[in-house]
Design a protein around this motif. Structure first.
Motif, PDB file in Angstrom:
ATOM      1  N   SER A 113       7.738  19.301   2.153  1.00  0.00           N
ATOM      2  CA  SER A 113       7.032  18.745   1.198  1.00  0.00           C
ATOM      3  C   SER A 113       6.306  17.869   1.311  1.00  0.00           C
ATOM      4  N   ARG A 114       5.355  17.344   0.597  1.00  0.00           N
ATOM      5  CA  ARG A 114       4.350  16.194   0.822  1.00  0.00           C
ATOM      6  C   ARG A 114       4.790  15.125  -0.190  1.00  0.00           C
ATOM      7  N   ARG A 115       4.865  13.949   0.309  1.00  0.00           N
ATOM      8  CA  ARG A 115       5.512  12.814  -0.602  1.00  0.00           C
ATOM      9  C   ARG A 115       4.237  11.609  -0.547  1.00  0.00           C
ATOM     10  N   LYS A 116       4.396  10.792  -1.475  1.00  0.00           N
ATOM     11  CA  LYS A 116       3.644   9.809  -1.918  1.00  0.00           C
ATOM     12  C   LYS A 116       4.492   8.543  -2.114  1.00  0.00           C
ATOM     13  N   LEU A 117       4.701   7.560  -1.351  1.00  0.00           N
ATOM     14  CA  LEU A 117       5.952   6.511  -1.482  1.00  0.00           C
ATOM     15  C   LEU A 117       5.399   5.153  -1.872  1.00  0.00           C
ATOM     16  N   GLU A 118       5.925   4.252  -2.579  1.00  0.00           N
ATOM     17  CA  GLU A 118       5.768   3.012  -2.559  1.00  0.00           C
ATOM     18  C   GLU A 118       6.948   2.261  -1.612  1.00  0.00           C
ATOM     19  N   PRO A 119       6.487   2.069  -0.264  1.00  0.00           N
ATOM     20  CA  PRO A 119       7.628   1.555   0.610  1.00  0.00           C
ATOM     21  C   PRO A 119       8.079   0.111   0.453  1.00  0.00           C
ATOM     22  N   TYR A 120       9.358  -0.023   0.447  1.00  0.00           N
ATOM     23  CA  TYR A 120       9.910  -1.298   0.315  1.00  0.00           C
ATOM     24  C   TYR A 120      10.812  -1.756   1.522  1.00  0.00           C
ATOM     25  N   LEU A 121      11.322  -1.113   2.069  1.00  0.00           N
ATOM     26  CA  LEU A 121      12.460  -1.281   3.246  1.00  0.00           C
ATOM     27  C   LEU A 121      12.341  -0.298   4.237  1.00  0.00           C
ATOM     28  N   LEU A 122      12.348  -0.936   5.677  1.00  0.00           N
ATOM     29  CA  LEU A 122      12.592  -0.120   6.815  1.00  0.00           C
ATOM     30  C   LEU A 122      14.155  -0.105   7.032  1.00  0.00           C
ATOM     31  N   VAL A 123      14.658   0.768   7.287  1.00  0.00           N
ATOM     32  CA  VAL A 123      16.405   0.589   7.368  1.00  0.00           C
ATOM     33  C   VAL A 123      16.625   1.218   8.527  1.00  0.00           C
ATOM     34  N   PHE A 124      17.532   0.730   9.478  1.00  0.00           N
ATOM     35  CA  PHE A 124      18.112   1.333  10.461  1.00  0.00           C
ATOM     36  C   PHE A 124      19.638   1.566  10.162  1.00  0.00           C
ATOM     37  N   GLN A 125      19.874   2.917   9.760  1.00  0.00           N
ATOM     38  CA  GLN A 125      21.276   3.237   9.688  1.00  0.00           C
ATOM     39  C   GLN A 125      21.762   4.503  10.117  1.00  0.00           C
ATOM     40  N   TRP A 126      23.100   4.635  10.380  1.00  0.00           N
ATOM     41  CA  TRP A 126      23.662   5.928  10.914  1.00  0.00           C
ATOM     42  C   TRP A 126      22.766   6.357  12.054  1.00  0.00           C
ATOM     43  N   SER A 127      22.527   5.212  12.931  1.00  0.00           N
ATOM     44  CA  SER A 127      21.951   5.515  14.271  1.00  0.00           C
ATOM     45  C   SER A 127      20.601   6.020  14.325  1.00  0.00           C
ATOM     46  N   SER A 128      19.827   5.889  13.075  1.00  0.00           N
ATOM     47  CA  SER A 128      18.345   6.372  12.700  1.00  0.00           C
ATOM     48  C   SER A 128      17.760   5.519  12.112  1.00  0.00           C
TER      49      SER A 128
ATOM     50  N   CYS B 120       9.544   7.120  -4.748  1.00  0.00           N
ATOM     51  CA  CYS B 120       8.852   8.270  -4.719  1.00  0.00           C
ATOM     52  C   CYS B 120       8.124   8.609  -5.664  1.00  0.00           C
ATOM     53  N   THR B 121       6.797   8.693  -5.839  1.00  0.00           N
ATOM     54  CA  THR B 121       6.015   9.119  -6.984  1.00  0.00           C
ATOM     55  C   THR B 121       6.226  10.506  -7.465  1.00  0.00           C
ATOM     56  N   ASP B 122       6.539  11.292  -6.587  1.00  0.00           N
ATOM     57  CA  ASP B 122       6.651  12.850  -6.914  1.00  0.00           C
ATOM     58  C   ASP B 122       8.266  12.961  -7.555  1.00  0.00           C
ATOM     59  N   ARG B 123       9.133  12.243  -7.143  1.00  0.00           N
ATOM     60  CA  ARG B 123      10.406  12.562  -7.796  1.00  0.00           C
ATOM     61  C   ARG B 123      10.666  11.414  -8.644  1.00  0.00           C
ATOM     62  N   GLU B 124       9.879  10.417  -8.911  1.00  0.00           N
ATOM     63  CA  GLU B 124      10.118   9.459 -10.078  1.00  0.00           C
ATOM     64  C   GLU B 124      11.389   8.792  -9.800  1.00  0.00           C
TER      65      GLU B 124
ATOM     66  N   GLU C 225       0.899  -1.258  -0.085  1.00  0.00           N
ATOM     67  CA  GLU C 225      -0.152  -0.126  -0.068  1.00  0.00           C
ATOM     68  C   GLU C 225       0.817   1.188   0.163  1.00  0.00           C
ATOM     69  N   TYR C 226       0.383   2.401  -0.927  1.00  0.00           N
ATOM     70  CA  TYR C 226       1.347   3.452  -0.730  1.00  0.00           C
ATOM     71  C   TYR C 226       0.950   4.225   0.625  1.00  0.00           C
ATOM     72  N   ILE C 227       1.916   4.954   0.989  1.00  0.00           N
ATOM     73  CA  ILE C 227       1.983   5.863   2.101  1.00  0.00           C
ATOM     74  C   ILE C 227       2.225   7.284   1.654  1.00  0.00           C
ATOM     75  N   THR C 228       1.633   8.219   2.535  1.00  0.00           N
ATOM     76  CA  THR C 228       1.758   9.485   2.233  1.00  0.00           C
ATOM     77  C   THR C 228       2.206  10.191   3.458  1.00  0.00           C
ATOM     78  N   PHE C 229       2.972  11.511   3.293  1.00  0.00           N
ATOM     79  CA  PHE C 229       3.432  12.138   4.653  1.00  0.00           C
ATOM     80  C   PHE C 229       4.069  13.277   4.299  1.00  0.00           C
ATOM     81  N   ALA C 230       3.944  14.320   5.338  1.00  0.00           N
ATOM     82  CA  ALA C 230       4.615  15.568   5.192  1.00  0.00           C
ATOM     83  C   ALA C 230       6.034  15.416   5.691  1.00  0.00           C
TER      84      ALA C 230
END
Length: 301
Positions: free
Chosen positions: A157-172, A179-183, A144-149
């Motif tokens: 900016s507002r973004r609409k994303l096809e999420p594929y990975l949750l990443v823990f990197q650089w302590s965050s 990203c459908t906005d940036r293609e 499912e798509y997710i959207t967020f500010a």
């Protein structure tokens, strides 16, 4: 999820010669009928399971059929369980502990022999991070798509994303996806996301490229910096850049050399060091930083 339950059933059968359907139903908190369907699905997948009746009856893997139990050694299983244990530190629940119990069924030493390693992935923002992680996990599973500010250095900016990975990197924590906005594929920091929602709109999975966010790719080294640090900052240089990043002068001061991705990163580092560092090169950044320092002084005068 069903696939998790099927894997869990196989894991138990690999460690115990025979178990009953009621036992499995209790372990996975489902009905006996569901367990019977799971057994049929495992058989259809090519793994022959046998069900016997009577006082000593139960479910087992067909005698003579071999599944390589050394695919995961005890040490490798301990490493997996350590990782699972760390996920509970994010969610604030014990659901991964329950999964660990199922994976280690019949071999409790696996749970205790690696207890000298503790990974805590939680943060000061745990109360707001956990719901975001849970929502994104569900959206990835359901496609499912997710959207967020999103709030970044370049603004809001507002973004609409096809999420594929949750990443823990650089302590965050980050979410990586298309990203459908940036293609294009983008990485977003969860702490910078507000108004996060999963849409009741599914996307068709793309041919996803391999995730590659090595430090040199995420923060390409563009600016070579030389700075002189006071001796009491040695711990900081060792922690952040390593022993090879500086040379000690006869007067005890430390000549630090490294690369930064942009001027903002250089200035942030200098400000965090306070009066314990002097930027030597590049000269143009030295001049720009001096002007910034004068503006800061005017604010506090």
């Amino acid at each position: 999820m069903k696939i998790d339950r099927l894997i869990g059933i196989l894991s138990i059968l690999l460690q115990q010669e025979k178990v009953t359907a009621p036992y499995l139903a209790g372990k996975f908190e489902v009905s006996r009928r569901t367990i019977n369907r799971d057994i049929e699905d495992i058989c259809k997948a090519g793994i022959p399971l046998v069900t016997t009746q009577g006082p000593n009856g139960g479910i087992s893997i067909m005698e003579g059929y071999r599944i390589d139990r050394t695919v995961l050694t005890s040490s490798e299983m301990q490493s997996i369980l350590t990782g699972l244990r760390s996920l509970d530190s994010v969610s604030g629940t014990n659901k991964y502990q329950q999964l660990m119990d199922k994976l280690a069924m019949g071999n409790s030493s696996i749970l205790t022999s690696n207890s000298h390693i503790l990974i805590d992935l939680s943060s000061w923002y745990k109360s707001c991070l956990a719901p975001k992680i849970e929502l994104i996990q569900a959206a990835i599973g359901a496609r499912e798509y997710i959207t967020f500010a999103y709030f970044g250095p370049s603004g809001e900016s507002r973004r609409k994303l096809e999420p594929y990975l949750l990443v823990f990197q650089w302590s965050s924590w980050y979410v990586w996806g298309y990203c459908t906005d940036r293609e294009d594929y983008r990485l977003f920091k969860l702490n910078r996301m507000l108004e996060l929602k999963a849409l009741d709109e599914r996307f068709e999975e793309r041919k996803v490229p391999a995730y590659d966010m090595s430090p040199d790719k995420a923060f390409p080294p563009r600016i070579s910096v030389t700075a002189v640090c006071e001796a009491d900052m040695k711990w900081r240089l060792i922690e952040e850049s390593g022993l090879e990043s500086f040379q000690e002068r006869e007067d005890g001061k430390l000549v630090f050399s490294s690369c930064f991705s942009d001027p903002g990163s250089v200035f942030s580092w200098l400000l965090s060091m306070g009066d314990r560092v002097e930027l030597v090169e590049p000269e143009e950044l030295r001049v720009e930083f001096a002007a910034m320092a004068e503006k800061i002084c005017r604010i506090y005068r």
